[in-house]
Design a protein around this motif. Structure first.
Motif, PDB file in Angstrom:
ATOM      1  N   ASN A 185       0.802  -1.259  -0.023  1.00  0.00           N
ATOM      2  CA  ASN A 185       0.000  -0.006  -0.076  1.00  0.00           C
ATOM      3  C   ASN A 185       1.004   1.128   0.117  1.00  0.00           C
ATOM      4  O   ASN A 185       1.383   1.404   0.886  1.00  0.00           O
ATOM      5  CB  ASN A 185      -0.942  -0.148   1.221  1.00  0.00           C
TER       6      ASN A 185
ATOM      7  N   THR B  74      -2.179  -2.905  -9.982  1.00  0.00           N
ATOM      8  CA  THR B  74      -2.817  -2.157  -8.838  1.00  0.00           C
ATOM      9  C   THR B  74      -4.149  -2.884  -8.894  1.00  0.00           C
ATOM     10  O   THR B  74      -4.947  -3.277  -9.938  1.00  0.00           O
ATOM     11  CB  THR B  74      -3.063  -1.050  -8.775  1.00  0.00           C
ATOM     12  N   MET B  75      -4.883  -3.209  -7.644  1.00  0.00           N
ATOM     13  CA  MET B  75      -6.139  -3.716  -7.479  1.00  0.00           C
ATOM     14  C   MET B  75      -6.780  -3.189  -6.220  1.00  0.00           C
ATOM     15  O   MET B  75      -5.970  -2.841  -5.324  1.00  0.00           O
ATOM     16  CB  MET B  75      -6.179  -5.174  -7.407  1.00  0.00           C
ATOM     17  N   GLU B  76      -8.095  -3.093  -6.175  1.00  0.00           N
ATOM     18  CA  GLU B  76      -8.926  -2.587  -4.977  1.00  0.00           C
ATOM     19  C   GLU B  76      -8.529  -3.440  -3.586  1.00  0.00           C
ATOM     20  O   GLU B  76      -8.659  -4.693  -3.745  1.00  0.00           O
ATOM     21  CB  GLU B  76     -10.394  -2.653  -5.369  1.00  0.00           C
ATOM     22  N   SER B  77      -8.320  -2.711  -2.683  1.00  0.00           N
ATOM     23  CA  SER B  77      -7.872  -3.334  -1.373  1.00  0.00           C
ATOM     24  C   SER B  77      -9.171  -4.126  -0.756  1.00  0.00           C
ATOM     25  O   SER B  77     -10.153  -3.544  -0.663  1.00  0.00           O
ATOM     26  CB  SER B  77      -7.349  -2.452  -0.558  1.00  0.00           C
TER      27      SER B  77
ATOM     28  N   ARG C 149      -5.752   0.968  -2.809  1.00  0.00           N
ATOM     29  CA  ARG C 149      -5.426   0.115  -3.862  1.00  0.00           C
ATOM     30  C   ARG C 149      -4.267  -0.909  -3.319  1.00  0.00           C
ATOM     31  O   ARG C 149      -3.440  -0.097  -2.917  1.00  0.00           O
ATOM     32  CB  ARG C 149      -5.231   0.661  -5.149  1.00  0.00           C
ATOM     33  N   ASP C 150      -4.146  -1.877  -3.438  1.00  0.00           N
ATOM     34  CA  ASP C 150      -3.099  -2.799  -3.267  1.00  0.00           C
ATOM     35  C   ASP C 150      -2.134  -2.772  -4.492  1.00  0.00           C
ATOM     36  O   ASP C 150      -2.779  -2.926  -5.655  1.00  0.00           O
ATOM     37  CB  ASP C 150      -3.410  -4.348  -2.796  1.00  0.00           C
TER      38      ASP C 150
ATOM     39  N   ASP D 247      -9.882  -2.129   2.707  1.00  0.00           N
ATOM     40  CA  ASP D 247     -10.247  -0.915   2.558  1.00  0.00           C
ATOM     41  C   ASP D 247     -10.507  -0.559   1.358  1.00  0.00           C
ATOM     42  O   ASP D 247      -9.502  -0.307   0.485  1.00  0.00           O
ATOM     43  CB  ASP D 247      -9.340   0.045   3.286  1.00  0.00           C
ATOM     44  N   ARG D 248     -11.862  -0.260   0.735  1.00  0.00           N
ATOM     45  CA  ARG D 248     -11.957   0.102  -0.766  1.00  0.00           C
ATOM     46  C   ARG D 248     -11.877   1.320  -1.172  1.00  0.00           C
ATOM     47  O   ARG D 248     -11.691   1.675  -2.260  1.00  0.00           O
ATOM     48  CB  ARG D 248     -13.468  -0.111  -0.913  1.00  0.00           C
ATOM     49  N   ARG D 249     -11.178   2.326  -0.179  1.00  0.00           N
ATOM     50  CA  ARG D 249     -10.526   3.537  -0.401  1.00  0.00           C
ATOM     51  C   ARG D 249      -9.252   3.310  -0.977  1.00  0.00           C
ATOM     52  O   ARG D 249      -8.707   4.256  -1.563  1.00  0.00           O
ATOM     53  CB  ARG D 249     -10.458   4.490   0.719  1.00  0.00           C
TER      54      ARG D 249
END
Length: 305
Positions: free
Chosen positions: A49, A79-82, A89-90, A85-87
């Protein structure tokens, strides 16, 4: 300042320009300093992150975002949505990104070792001790920085333009009077405008009033009032939610009939306001404005009895 830390800072100032100039891998792949830093840092375990990068002194979050997009476009990271926490990106290095990051790190070590070999032993030992101290401090703060959420994305206002036309069995001039603040009292349930200017409630361009219909405090301003053309335009603001331009126009369609066109242009002022606007799709808007006709016809029927 601790003498060891002062020593390492002197060393860094002395050789920083030369080390940057020697960045062959960066130059070969068109990387800027921030992009190379991101690749190096992502090579370390547990740095998926990049939110902590925003806390680096002098780093602009927008520059980080641009650098991440450029690195992703080049195929060096994904990158992809975490899921936590949707705010956020991982971020993961791709195979080619790992290879490049390792090459950058090896180049860093080689350049530093080359310079260290030319330094007096006393300076080398001071730098090693200071570097170990800084590494320990960094390891202690890394979990805290990783836990910090990334800055939320900039707010983007939702925008929607809705229009609906319906017929009424009365002349246009009579219908037009029903869409003034006073006229709406006769058919809108719970409509109690509080006139701020002019206090008499006389409609004119620049008139300001407020309402609390349906549990929402709303401020209204008459932006345009054209009696002859039978057109009125309001600007209404529900603070913390949305703002809208509302226009109503009446047109004759025979001796005792008319058409009324109601147009709303919505702009969100908050995430909640955006959700409200998204829910106000074409079908729901037609249903709500169609209910105006039903209420007016019921009022006319009761009046004529």
């Amino acid at each position: 300042m601790d003498p060891h830390v002062a020593e390492v800072l002197r060393f860094e100032r002395r050789w920083a320009a030369r080390i940057r100039a020697a960045g062959k891998a960066e130059a070969q792949h068109g990387l800027n300093e921030l992009q190379a830093t991101i690749l190096r840092e992502l090579l370390a375990p547990g740095t998926g992150n990049p939110g902590w990068l925003a806390w680096r002194p002098g780093t602009d979050p927008a520059q980080i975002s641009r650098s991440l997009r450029a690195l992703e476009a080049a195929g060096w990271l994904t990158t992809m949505e975490s899921l936590r926490d949707r705010r956020m990106r991982d971020i993961d290095l791709t195979e080619s990104g790992v290879t490049l990051a390792e090459r950058l790190v090896r180049g860093d070590r080689g350049r530093v070792r080359e310079r260290l070999d030319s330094l007096p032993r006393r300076e080398v030992e001071a730098r090693d001790e200071a570097t170990n101290l800084l590494d320990r401090m960094r390891e202690r703060t890394r979990p805290i920085l990783r836990a910090m959420p990334a800055r939320p994305p900039a707010f983007v206002a939702q925008r929607a333009d809705r229009s609906f036309t319906f017929a009424l069995p009365i002349p246009a001039r009579e219908a037009f009077a029903l869409f003034t603040p006073e006229g709406e009292k006769s058919w809108v349930e719970g409509w109690h405008p509080e006139y701020l200017h002019p206090p008499s409630g006389r409609i004119e361009q620049g008139m300001v009033f407020r309402t609390a219909a349906q549990g929402e405090a709303t401020i209204w301003c008459v932006g345009r009032y054209e009696s002859e053309a039978m057109r009125v335009e309001y600007i209404r603001c529900t603070p913390g939610s949305r703002i809208a331009t509302v226009s109503v126009r009446c047109a004759e369609r025979g001796a005792a009939r008319c058409e009324v066109t109601v147009r709303y242009i919505y702009t969100g002022l908050s995430p909640e306001g955006n959700e409200w606007i998204r829910a106000m799709d074409e079908a729901r808007y037609a249903e709500e404005i169609g209910a105006w006709r039903t209420s007016i016809e019921a009022m006319l029927a009761a009046r004529d009895q």
